[in-house]
Design a protein around this motif. Structure first.
Motif, mmCIF file in Angstrom:
data_model
loop_
_atom_site.group_PDB
_atom_site.id
_atom_site.type_symbol
_atom_site.label_atom_id
_atom_site.label_comp_id
_atom_site.label_asym_id
_atom_site.label_seq_id
_atom_site.Cartn_x
_atom_site.Cartn_y
_atom_site.Cartn_z
ATOM 1 N N GLY A 35 0.893 -1.200 0.044
ATOM 2 C CA GLY A 35 0.018 -0.068 -0.092
ATOM 3 C C GLY A 35 0.753 1.239 -0.043
ATOM 4 N N TRP A 36 0.262 2.524 -0.543
ATOM 5 C CA TRP A 36 0.905 3.661 -0.400
ATOM 6 C C TRP A 36 -0.078 4.533 0.508
ATOM 7 N N PHE A 37 0.628 5.041 1.450
ATOM 8 C CA PHE A 37 0.081 5.906 2.334
ATOM 9 C C PHE A 37 0.846 7.262 2.396
ATOM 10 N N ARG A 38 0.286 8.394 2.852
ATOM 11 C CA ARG A 38 0.832 9.669 2.744
ATOM 12 C C ARG A 38 0.481 10.404 4.080
ATOM 13 N N GLN A 39 1.431 11.295 4.517
ATOM 14 C CA GLN A 39 1.041 12.256 5.595
ATOM 15 C C GLN A 39 1.996 13.537 5.602
ATOM 16 N N GLU A 46 -3.034 8.962 5.798
ATOM 17 C CA GLU A 46 -4.271 8.598 5.335
ATOM 18 C C GLU A 46 -3.766 7.462 4.245
ATOM 19 N N GLY A 47 -4.703 6.776 3.883
ATOM 20 C CA GLY A 47 -4.342 5.746 2.713
ATOM 21 C C GLY A 47 -4.316 6.281 1.438
ATOM 22 N N GLY A 109 -7.483 -4.115 0.248
ATOM 23 C CA GLY A 109 -8.489 -3.011 -0.116
ATOM 24 C C GLY A 109 -8.659 -2.434 1.079
ATOM 25 N N ALA A 110 -9.973 -1.776 1.184
ATOM 26 C CA ALA A 110 -10.128 -0.879 2.224
ATOM 27 C C ALA A 110 -9.686 -1.255 3.709
ATOM 28 N N ASP A 111 -9.828 -2.671 3.927
ATOM 29 C CA ASP A 111 -9.371 -3.178 5.045
ATOM 30 C C ASP A 111 -7.838 -3.084 5.305
ATOM 31 N N ALA A 112 -7.063 -3.275 4.265
ATOM 32 C CA ALA A 112 -5.647 -2.736 4.109
ATOM 33 C C ALA A 112 -5.375 -1.489 4.547
ATOM 34 N N VAL A 113 -6.116 -0.506 3.828
ATOM 35 C CA VAL A 113 -5.874 0.826 4.231
ATOM 36 C C VAL A 113 -6.086 1.027 5.559
ATOM 37 N N GLU A 114 -7.052 0.561 6.116
ATOM 38 C CA GLU A 114 -7.432 0.893 7.547
ATOM 39 C C GLU A 114 -6.342 0.262 8.372
ATOM 40 N N ALA A 115 -5.862 -1.001 8.138
ATOM 41 C CA ALA A 115 -4.801 -1.627 8.767
ATOM 42 C C ALA A 115 -3.434 -0.670 8.738
ATOM 43 N N GLY A 116 -3.144 -0.168 7.437
ATOM 44 C CA GLY A 116 -2.136 0.758 7.687
ATOM 45 C C GLY A 116 -2.085 1.954 8.182
ATOM 46 N N LEU A 117 -3.340 2.459 8.381
ATOM 47 C CA LEU A 117 -3.378 3.579 9.051
ATOM 48 C C LEU A 117 -3.270 3.201 10.701
ATOM 49 N N ALA A 118 -3.540 2.085 11.031
ATOM 50 C CA ALA A 118 -3.410 1.517 12.382
ATOM 51 C C ALA A 118 -2.162 0.862 12.403
ATOM 52 N N SER A 119 -1.224 0.985 11.444
ATOM 53 C CA SER A 119 0.028 0.091 11.658
ATOM 54 C C SER A 119 0.070 -1.152 11.614
ATOM 55 N N GLY A 120 -0.982 -1.481 10.876
ATOM 56 C CA GLY A 120 -1.249 -3.030 10.716
ATOM 57 C C GLY A 120 -0.283 -3.423 9.492
#
Length: 134
Positions: A35-39, A46-47, A109-120
């Motif tokens: 995934g790609w995330f940005r801050q 955010e994802g 997908g969406a779940d992975a984005v949420e996991a990334g935001l939560a350091s998953g």
């Protein structure tokens, strides 16, 4: 061990384009989702987008970015790309790629984005800066 290195960031004017790269090394067979995330400074992470790396690669984009950003992979180069078009000043962020070992095409997908935001995601790159001027 999996190592991720981002590159391709820089400064562009609004409306311009950049292509970010995330190159993986180490035990990459363990990776199933990237995934790609940005801050931005002072803002929450955010994802952006995800890709399921086994097989041909299924992709997911957050609704607000779909149509401007595209995620893809080159398996021969162990690299995931983020093509960013029609860039806006609000896109100014530090961009990170992350790799998750969890299996399941649908999860990436969406779940992975949420996991990334939560350091998953288990593995993270050092980030690459993107600055968009108005």
């Amino acid at each position: 061990q999996v190592q991720l290195v981002e590159s391709g960031g820089g400064s562009v004017q609004a409306g311009g384009s950049l292509r970010l790269s995330c190159t993986a090394s180490g035990y990459t067979d363990s990776v199933n989702c990237v995934g790609w995330f940005r801050q931005a400074p002072g803002k929450e992470r955010e994802g952006v987008a995800t890709i399921y790396t086994p097989g041909a690669g299924s992709t997911y984009y957050v609704d607000s970015l779909k149509g401007r950003f595209n995620i893809s992979q080159d398996k021969a180069k162990n690299t995931v790309y983020l093509q960013m078009n029609s860039l806006k000043p609000d896109d100014t962020d530090m961009y990170y790629c992350a790799a998750a070992e969890r299996t399941g095409r649908l999860w990436c997908g969406a779940d992975a984005v949420e996991a990334g935001l939560a350091s998953g995601f288990e593995h993270w790159g050092q980030g690459t800066q993107v600055t968009v001027s108005s």
